[in-house]
Design a protein around this motif. Structure first.
Motif, short mmCIF file in Angstrom:
data_model
loop_
_atom_site.label_atom_id
_atom_site.label_comp_id
_atom_site.label_asym_id
_atom_site.label_seq_id
_atom_site.Cartn_x
_atom_site.Cartn_y
_atom_site.Cartn_z
N GLY A 31 -5.44 -4.70 2.23
CA GLY A 31 -4.47 -3.50 2.17
C GLY A 31 -4.91 -2.65 1.23
N LEU A 32 -4.69 -1.17 1.34
CA LEU A 32 -5.56 -0.11 0.53
C LEU A 32 -4.20 0.94 0.65
N TYR A 33 -3.72 1.32 -0.76
CA TYR A 33 -2.78 2.07 -1.09
C TYR A 33 -3.44 3.40 -1.58
N TRP A 34 -2.87 4.77 -1.13
CA TRP A 34 -3.13 6.01 -2.14
C TRP A 34 -1.91 6.38 -2.58
N TYR A 35 -2.24 6.96 -3.79
CA TYR A 35 -0.97 7.35 -4.65
C TYR A 35 -1.47 8.47 -5.33
N LYS A 36 -0.42 9.53 -5.57
CA LYS A 36 -0.74 10.74 -6.30
C LYS A 36 0.05 10.71 -7.75
N GLN A 37 -0.56 11.03 -8.66
CA GLN A 37 0.30 11.07 -10.01
C GLN A 37 -0.06 12.32 -10.70
N GLU A 41 3.48 11.22 -15.31
CA GLU A 41 4.53 10.70 -14.69
C GLU A 41 4.10 9.51 -13.74
N GLY A 42 5.16 9.07 -12.87
CA GLY A 42 4.93 7.96 -12.02
C GLY A 42 4.22 8.21 -10.84
N LEU A 43 3.80 7.23 -10.22
CA LEU A 43 2.99 7.20 -8.84
C LEU A 43 3.69 7.49 -7.59
N ILE A 44 3.26 8.49 -6.86
CA ILE A 44 4.32 9.00 -5.80
C ILE A 44 3.09 8.29 -4.65
N PHE A 45 3.93 7.38 -4.02
CA PHE A 45 3.23 6.69 -2.74
C PHE A 45 2.92 7.73 -1.60
N TYR A 87 -5.20 11.23 -8.05
CA TYR A 87 -5.36 10.41 -6.78
C TYR A 87 -5.76 9.32 -7.13
N LEU A 88 -5.06 8.04 -6.84
CA LEU A 88 -5.34 6.58 -7.28
C LEU A 88 -5.48 6.02 -6.00
N CYS A 89 -6.39 4.98 -5.74
CA CYS A 89 -6.45 4.04 -4.71
C CYS A 89 -5.86 2.76 -5.52
N GLY A 90 -5.21 1.81 -4.58
CA GLY A 90 -5.05 0.53 -5.13
C GLY A 90 -5.21 -0.48 -3.91
N ALA A 91 -5.65 -1.57 -4.42
CA ALA A 91 -5.73 -2.61 -3.47
C ALA A 91 -4.94 -3.91 -3.51
N ASP A 92 -4.44 -4.61 -2.42
CA ASP A 92 -3.65 -5.74 -2.62
C ASP A 92 -4.94 -6.81 -3.06
N GLU A 93 -4.54 -7.71 -4.34
CA GLU A 93 -5.16 -8.78 -4.29
C GLU A 93 -4.32 -10.02 -4.60
N THR A 94 -4.70 -10.94 -3.74
CA THR A 94 -3.86 -12.13 -3.90
C THR A 94 -4.33 -13.04 -4.96
N GLN A 95 -3.24 -13.28 -5.69
CA GLN A 95 -3.79 -14.39 -7.10
C GLN A 95 -2.50 -15.30 -7.01
N GLY A 96 -2.99 -16.54 -6.86
CA GLY A 96 -1.74 -17.70 -7.06
C GLY A 96 -0.71 -17.61 -6.29
N GLY A 97 -0.71 -17.13 -4.84
CA GLY A 97 0.32 -17.00 -3.90
C GLY A 97 1.24 -16.12 -4.19
N SER A 98 0.70 -15.06 -5.16
CA SER A 98 1.49 -13.95 -5.45
C SER A 98 0.48 -12.53 -5.10
#
Lengths: 113, 115
Positions: A31-37, A41-45, A87-98
């Motif tokens: 799962g890969l996310y791109w955000y703009k900041q 300020e906060g991150l815009i999806f 611009y930030l990329c973010g990836a889902d990382e599963t850890q301990g069921g979360s």
């Protein structure tokens, strides 16, 4: 743990030019996310990509996930000053069921009029 | 729909003090995650809460803690503040599990300055 490397770290382009930002993962991307900041300020999806080869577009921004290369790219066509930001990329990382997001360091984009 | 609301927007604290930050998620979202952003380390995961339970925690000292209330609002607390705690603190909400639905929605952040 997963690490994301973004390139380039910064980019200065003339308005109207096309540009590409890359995000490379140390592990397979599920799962890969791109955000703009905007600074301070906060991150815009922007977009979320989940399947290898998946490509999504929104207005003049296109993102693609190449699962085999563990890489995603973000392409902006005919850049405008409003595209400036980090611009930030973010990836889902599963850890301990979360799950959590791990982020790249970001790419700072400047668009000169 | 209303977005993720973080309060306060700015804070200045003295070393040794403690601070509490608040995050109200999007209505219906039950998961709240907290991140710290600094120029040197970038965005780093602090913890995630779901239904008042901490499900995940990042590599931060015990001075960093949090909680979630029955209405899904969350608070994070930093005790014995250090200069290095100066950062932008962001919270993100998601429907059930981070990564489901339309992803994570971030608030505007709380800028904490420790002097």
């Amino acid at each position: 743990s997963q690490e994301l490397e973004q390139s380039p770290q910064s980019l200065i382009v003339q308005e109207g030019k096309n540009l590409t930002i890359n995000c490379t993962s140390s592990k397979t991307l599920y799962g890969l996310y791109w955000y703009k900041q905007k600074y301070g300020e906060g991150l815009i999806f922007l977009m979320m990509l989940q399947k290898g080869g998946e490509e999504k577009s929104h207005e003049k921004i296109t993102a693609k996930l190449d699962e085999k290369k563990q890489q995603s790219s973000l392409h902006i066509t005919a850049s405008q000053p409003s595209h400036a930001g980090i611009y930030l990329c973010g990836a889902d990382e599963t850890q301990g069921g979360s799950e959590k997001l791990v982020f790249g360091k970001g790419t700072k984009l400047t668009v000169n009029p | 729909k209303a977005g993720v609301t973080q309060t306060p927007r700015y804070l200045i604290k003295t070393r040794g003090q403690q601070v509490t930050l608040s995050c109200s998620p999007i209505s219906g979202h039950r998961s709240v995650s907290w991140y710290q952003q600094t120029p040197g380390q970038g965005l780093q995961f602090l913890f995630e809460y779901f239904s008042e339970t901490q499900r995940n925690k990042g590599n931060f000292p015990g001075r960093f803690s949090g909680r979630q209330f029955s209405n899904s609002r969350s608070e994070m607390n930093v005790s014995t503040l250090e200069l290095g705690d100066s950062a932008l603190y962001l919270c993100a909400s998601s429907l059930v599990m981070p990564g489901w639905g339309d992803g994570y929605t971030f608030g505007s952040g709380t800028r904490l300055t420790v002097v």
